[in-house]
Design an enzyme around this catalytic site. Structure first.
Site, PDB file in Angstrom:
ATOM      1  CD  GLU A 344       3.021   4.243   0.349  1.00 54.28           C
ATOM      2  OE1 GLU A 344       4.236   4.381   0.551  1.00 54.28           O
ATOM      3  OE2 GLU A 344       2.542   4.079  -0.780  1.00 54.28           O
TER       4      GLU A 344
HETATM    5  C1  TNX Z   1       5.843   1.685  -1.733  1.00 54.57           C
HETATM    6  S1  TNX Z   1       4.899  -0.884  -0.724  1.00 54.57           S
HETATM    7  C2  TNX Z   1       4.567   1.433  -2.203  1.00 54.57           C
HETATM    8  C3  TNX Z   1       4.315   1.552  -3.642  1.00 54.57           C
HETATM    9  C4  TNX Z   1       5.498   2.077  -4.394  1.00 54.57           C
HETATM   10  C5  TNX Z   1       6.746   1.404  -3.894  1.00 54.57           C
HETATM   11  C6  TNX Z   1       7.986   1.809  -4.661  1.00 54.57           C
HETATM   12  C7  TNX Z   1       3.608  -0.251  -0.814  1.00 54.57           C
HETATM   13  C8  TNX Z   1       2.581  -1.013  -0.188  1.00 54.57           C
HETATM   14  N1  TNX Z   1       3.535   0.944  -1.433  1.00 54.57           N
HETATM   15  O1  TNX Z   1       3.189   2.358  -3.869  1.00 54.57           O
HETATM   16  O2  TNX Z   1       5.306   1.793  -5.747  1.00 54.57           O
HETATM   17  O3  TNX Z   1       6.924   1.737  -2.541  1.00 54.57           O
HETATM   18  O4  TNX Z   1       9.094   1.052  -4.264  1.00 54.57           O
END
Ligand code: TNX
Length: 531
Positions: A344
């Site tokens: 992300e």
């Molecule tokens: C996605 S999965 C994220 C996390 C959040 C989570 C909440 C991922 C690699 N990143 O930063 O905490 O969803 O479900």
């Protein structure tokens, strides 16, 4: 006096051990016949590879000893661990002694063997007759896993925290068992909310009971930096000072972290540290203005939005910072892997992101470690010995496979432990990935979940607990249990034995065990829980 000769293979040689029946009086004294539900060799989770029952029982008494492989410090330590685990509820202080010659009747024995290569995968053999319990493994790790099976064969109240006056019977039979996948993990996010070392150790013990072997700690995110880095002290003094919702955060000193790593290692669990980058870095950016492209530190962040922060990928100082951080954590990490996050990073240009991951992967290699990233890192030039963690985009995971890397399976819709069980859970948890019932957590296989990603591409399974909504140790229990038992079975047991209708009955028998361990599990009505 009657003697029986038991042939035990030891270091490839047949060594005849004489089982001395003179101590027969220690068996079957004060025997209370336990209920069939308490005493079954068929209730183990994860399900062993081969099990046969012979319908009798062995009794642990206050005269039982734990004999161990002579000359092995590791096996002695495992014997002592077993003795300590059994002491709490039995009140017996079972002595741990090296086996020299005869195995007298009425005892438990832990030996190393080398005649069964499949057992190299953390495997063990267990023979229980009315006269003795013999646990054999080709590695200490295998013996440690086998000790968990012995614990599960005892009545559930063996996990009580106070002495229970019952008969400690183990059903007789044979088990031969080993792991299908080498990676069976849980991830704990200690960044959104911080959890003290005692909470992490409690989780380590719970994982060990179900033969899991990797604890991934998500040590940094926008809301907090949780491991002391001596060369960049503000990361924790400032960056670790808060948490989601505000209020005081926390961090592990390097000494505390080392203690956690050693505790895990004594349970044959590897700790994988993650510093998430280049996104999810607001806590670091707030700690040092110089890490920002505009040299202005943002405020600390206590919300739950994702995807807004990024390190300054064009600054040489950024890579000095990362080399320092990875150098320090690598020195505290006996395991081979460092996780660099990589998810992300939505504010970065793709070319900058790719160049960043390539450079960080080189830094990880230069510190003697292998890189793990969330599958997003697959767009970079990832090395064959790197791992990609699949969470939502199967195509990225496949790109990692075409680069020769292997996959850790953590699909959000099946393994995200912050996901609510169902819509009636209102207080904690998330639902962006749907709901994950106890059946849904168990009833799938990692080797045929995504077409094009087979068993040969996968190292195993990991279930992440993100903690935006998780505040207490009791919250952790509630989201992890009983789903962890399903993940443990997916990773350990042969796929051919996978069957929800059979599993849910076994799972029901673990209710009293979880209760005896004071685990605040979700008592799902999908399962008929034993009382
Ligand atoms: C996605 S999965 C994220 C996390 C959040 C989570 C909440 C991922 C690699 N990143 O930063 O905490 O969803 O479900």
């Amino acid at each position: 006096m009657k003697n029986t000769t038991v042939k035990i293979k030891k270091y490839g040689k047949l060594v005849a051990l004489v089982v001395c029946f003179t101590q027969l009086q220690f068996c079957h004294t004060d025997k209370v016949t336990p209920s069939a539900q308490q005493l079954s060799i068929n209730n183990i989770i994860p399900k062993p590879v081969e099990v046969s029952s012979t319908g009798d029982s062995f009794q642990i008494t206050n005269a039982t000893k734990i004999y161990v492989q002579p000359g092995s410090k590791d096996v002695l330590t495992i014997g002592t661990y077993l003795s300590e685990k059994l002491q709490v509820a039995t009140g017996f202080g079972l002595p741990v002694v090296e086996l020299n010659g005869m195995l007298p009747r009425g005892n438990i024995c832990l030996l190393l063997i080398n005649d069964d290569p499949q057992l190299d995968n953390e495997g063990y053999r267990l023979s229980i007759v009315d006269g003795f319990v013999l646990l054999e493994g080709t590695t200490a790790a295998g013996l440690f896993r086998g000790v968990q099976t012995i614990r599960q064969l005892l009545p559930p109240s063996i996990e009580s925290s106070t002495v229970q006056n019952i008969s400690w019977d183990i059903p007789t039979g044979k088990i031969r068992d080993y792991a299908t996948y080498p990676w069976r993990g849980i991830m704990l996010d200690v960044a959104r909310h911080f959890f003290p070392p005692a909470t992490v150790k409690r989780l380590i013990d719970q994982m060990a009971y179900y033969k899991m072997n990797v604890l991934h700690l998500h040590l940094s995110d926008d809301q907090g930096w949780r491991l002391e880095i001596k060369s960049w002290p503000n990361l924790t003094t400032l960056g670790g000072s808060t948490k989601v919702g505000g209020g005081s955060g926390g961090f592990y000193t390097q000494a505390e972290y080392t203690d956690i790593v050693n505790y895990a290692s004594s349970r044959y669990i590897t700790v994988v540290p993650e510093f998430d980058m280049p996104g999810h870095t607001n806590a670091a950016l707030a700690s040092y203005a110089s890490l920002n492209c505009n040299n202005i530190a943002p405020a600390l962040y206590t919300g739950t939005t994702v995807g807004f922060s990024a390190l300054c990928t064009s600054k040489p100082l950024t890579y000095q910072f990362i080399a320092d951080v990875i150098g320090e954590v690598a020195a505290l990490t006996p395991g081979p892997y460092i996780h660099i996050g990589g998810d992300e990073a939505s504010t970065l240009e793709s070319s900058n992101y790719i160049q960043f991951v390539n450079q960080v992967q080189d830094i990880v290699s230069s510190k003697g470690k292998q890189m793990i990233g969330w599958e997003d890192v697959a767009v970079a030039n990832i090395q064959k010995n790197s791992l990609a963690q699949h969470w939502h985009d199967g195509n990225k995971a496949k790109t990692a496979i075409s680069a020769g890397a292997k996959i850790i399976m953590s699909p959000a819709q099946r393994t995200y432990l912050d996901t609510k069980y169902n819509s009636s859970i209102t207080t904690i948890g998330t639902s962006w990935a749907g709901y994950i019932s106890v059946q849904s957590a168990y009833d799938w296989q990692i080797g045929n979940f995504i077409s094009g990603i087979g068993k040969e591409n996968i190292v195993g399974i990991e279930a992440p607990l993100w903690t935006e909504t998780i505040v207490t140790s009791s919250d952790i229990d509630y989201m992890i249990f009983p789903r962890l038992l399903g993940y443990s079975e997916i990773g350990w047991s042969s796929e051919s034995t996978h069957d929800w209708n059979e599993y849910k009955i076994r799972l029901g028998t673990h209710g009293p065990r979880l209760s005896a361990m004071a685990i605040n599990f979700f008592p799902s009505d999908e399962v008929d829980w034993s009382k």
